[in-house]
Design an enzyme around this catalytic site. Structure first.
Site, PDB file in Angstrom:
ATOM      1  CB  ALA A 286     -10.783 -10.420 -24.242  1.00 53.14           C
TER       2      ALA A 286
ATOM      3  CG  ASP B  53      -5.728   1.555 -22.398  1.00 47.26           C
ATOM      4  OD1 ASP B  53      -6.135   0.799 -21.793  1.00 47.26           O
ATOM      5  OD2 ASP B  53      -4.437   1.140 -22.583  1.00 47.26           O
TER       6      ASP B  53
ATOM      7  N   GLY C 243      -3.911  -8.854 -24.262  1.00 52.10           N
ATOM      8  CA  GLY C 243      -4.044 -10.008 -24.474  1.00 52.10           C
ATOM      9  C   GLY C 243      -4.809 -11.006 -23.641  1.00 52.10           C
TER      10      GLY C 243
ATOM     11  CD  GLU D 284       1.962  -5.552 -11.984  1.00 51.27           C
ATOM     12  OE1 GLU D 284       2.490  -5.481 -10.694  1.00 51.27           O
ATOM     13  OE2 GLU D 284       2.243  -5.136 -12.966  1.00 51.27           O
TER      14      GLU D 284
ATOM     15  CB  VAL E 287      -0.128  -0.727 -15.284  1.00 52.50           C
ATOM     16  CG1 VAL E 287       0.904   0.150 -16.315  1.00 52.50           C
ATOM     17  CG2 VAL E 287      -1.012   0.434 -14.802  1.00 52.50           C
TER      18      VAL E 287
ATOM     19  CD  GLU F  12      -8.998  -1.179 -22.874  1.00 51.89           C
ATOM     20  OE1 GLU F  12      -9.928  -1.123 -22.142  1.00 51.89           O
ATOM     21  OE2 GLU F  12      -8.150  -1.916 -22.834  1.00 51.89           O
TER      22      GLU F  12
ATOM     23  N   GLY G 153      -8.327  -9.435 -29.989  1.00 55.46           N
ATOM     24  CA  GLY G 153      -8.897  -9.119 -28.551  1.00 55.46           C
ATOM     25  C   GLY G 153      -8.191  -8.311 -27.708  1.00 55.46           C
TER      26      GLY G 153
ATOM     27  CE  LYS H 286      -2.864  -0.097 -19.985  1.00 54.54           C
ATOM     28  NZ  LYS H 286      -2.732  -0.440 -21.454  1.00 54.54           N
TER      29      LYS H 286
ATOM     30  CE  LYS I 211      -7.365  -0.910 -18.870  1.00 56.97           C
ATOM     31  NZ  LYS I 211      -6.915  -1.259 -20.421  1.00 56.97           N
TER      32      LYS I 211
HETATM   33  N1  HSE Z   1      -6.448  -2.151 -24.743  1.00 56.41           N
HETATM   34  C1  HSE Z   1      -5.331  -2.393 -24.009  1.00 56.41           C
HETATM   35  C2  HSE Z   1      -3.954  -2.395 -24.737  1.00 56.41           C
HETATM   36  C3  HSE Z   1      -5.401  -3.397 -23.006  1.00 56.41           C
HETATM   37  O1  HSE Z   1      -4.098  -2.167 -25.938  1.00 56.41           O
HETATM   38  O2  HSE Z   1      -2.941  -2.008 -24.149  1.00 56.41           O
HETATM   39  C4  HSE Z   1      -4.290  -3.602 -22.051  1.00 56.41           C
HETATM   40  O3  HSE Z   1      -4.563  -2.574 -20.970  1.00 56.41           O
END
Ligand code: HSE
Length: 338
Positions: free
Chosen positions: A13, A223, A319, A151, A154, A212, A209, A227, A127
């Site tokens: 994606a 995730d 996205g 950038e 996060v 992860e 999309g 961050k 990440k």
């Molecule tokens: N899977 C992550 C989220 C994508 O939903 O925030 C962006 O880091």
């Protein structure tokens, strides 16, 4: 620099979003900065397309959509991937968009170190390598004298790292608190507004999309914890790693708990907290009229500073094109510094 040769590694994606963003913005970038962007190689996990004269963005996207493999690009298909591909092509900047791996940080770590060894700049949305090996990567990029921009790792489209490092350069930053995962915010919002089940909403997020490759990383808070570590290191200067974060996800949050909270004037949100003594991700109750009451894939971060008091930013945290926007901005920043 009047031409910039790009390699995109990872064509899911985010990688595809980056190709679309290049297609949409290359004329503008050429006009404004005098630099022509040329994608010379793109690899997914099992194939690649390579052409020193440049690959057409539309054809890259079409080949991937039709066959599932970017290597089906007419006359430019190859089996080379990963570090072998980087050794084989002439490029200026690596756009690293492989899936996050929080166990090994691979392939992102090896790809990034290889590009540094070649003396090349790297823009990443990944990440895993940042959350596990931040210090090592920064030391390697400094030794190589190249740029390393992340950038997009996060908050997707929401500016936070560059905002803190550049726009808030005069300020001491003591904490950042916010919603740092779009998928869980989407799931919790839909459960709250529609009463949709957790499983169905996770399926929706995958189809959009935004989740992860392994959605456990979203719902278990992994995730968001990555961050938190990235912000701790890059903004607060804390030498932290993933295991320093206390993590609890949303998989145990029930529709009943969400309903009960709603009746009492609260929403349930997955909140990330970053400060010297507190690196944490957990589901929390937020007041329905608070700044944290945001819906869908939105992310939000409140930065507490000494001079500027509180600064809050909000934007699409996930996205394809949204995340690509942050990568393209990082790329432009590298071009401007050359
Ligand atoms: N899977 C992550 C989220 C994508 O939903 O925030 C962006 O880091």
């Amino acid at each position: 620099m009047d031409e910039c040769k790009l390699v995109i590694l990872g064509f899911g994606a985010v990688g595809q979003g980056f190709a679309r963003a290049v297609l949409m913005k290359k004329e503008f970038i050429k006009e404004k900065y005098g630099v022509g962007l040329k994608i010379v190689a793109v690899a997914d996990s099992s194939s690649s397309a390579i052409c020193a004269d440049g690959l057409a963005e539309e054809e890259l996207l079409k080949s991937k959509a039709i066959s599932g493999k970017v290597g089906s690009y007419p006359d430019c298909g190859s089996d080379l991937t990963g570090t072998d591909l980087l050794d084989a092509v002439d490029y200026d900047i690596l756009i690293e968009a492989t899936p996050t791996n929080i166990q090994t940080a691979e392939p992102a770590k090896s790809l990034t170190l290889k590009a540094f060894a070649h003396g090349k700049d790297v823009v990443t949305s990944n990440k895993g390598h940042l959350a596990l090996f931040y210090k090592e990567l920064i030391e390697a990029k400094e030794a190589a004298g190249v740029e390393f921009k992340f950038e997009a790792s996060v908050g997707g489209a929401m500016p936070i790292i560059n905002l803190c490092q550049e726009n808030l350069a005069s300020c001491g930053i003591s904490s950042i608190k916010g919603i740092l995962n779009g998928t869980t915010n989407y799931i919790l919002s839909r459960m709250t507004s529609e009463g949709t089940s957790y499983e169905n909403t996770l399926n929706e997020a995958q189809h959009l999309g935004i989740a992860e490759t392994d959605p456990t990383q979203d719902v278990e808070g992994i995730d968001a914890a990555c961050k938190v570590v990235i912000l701790a290191n890059s903004v607060l200067g804390i030498d932290a790693t993933y295991s320093d974060v206390e993590v609890r996800g949303i998989s145990n949050v029930t529709l009943e708990a969400i309903e009960l909270a709603k009746e009492e004037g609260y929403y349930v949100k997955l909140i990330g907290e970053v400060s010297k003594n507190n690196l944490k991700v957990s589901p929390r109750l937020v007041k329905q009229n608070s700044q944290f009451a945001i819906d869908g894939t939105l992310n939000l971060a409140t930065v507490t500073t000494d001079l500027a008091d509180e600064i809050t930013v909000m934007g699409k945290g996930a996205g394809s094109l949204e995340t690509a926007s942050a990568m393209l901005s990082d790329l432009i920043s590298i071009i401007k510094n050359k």
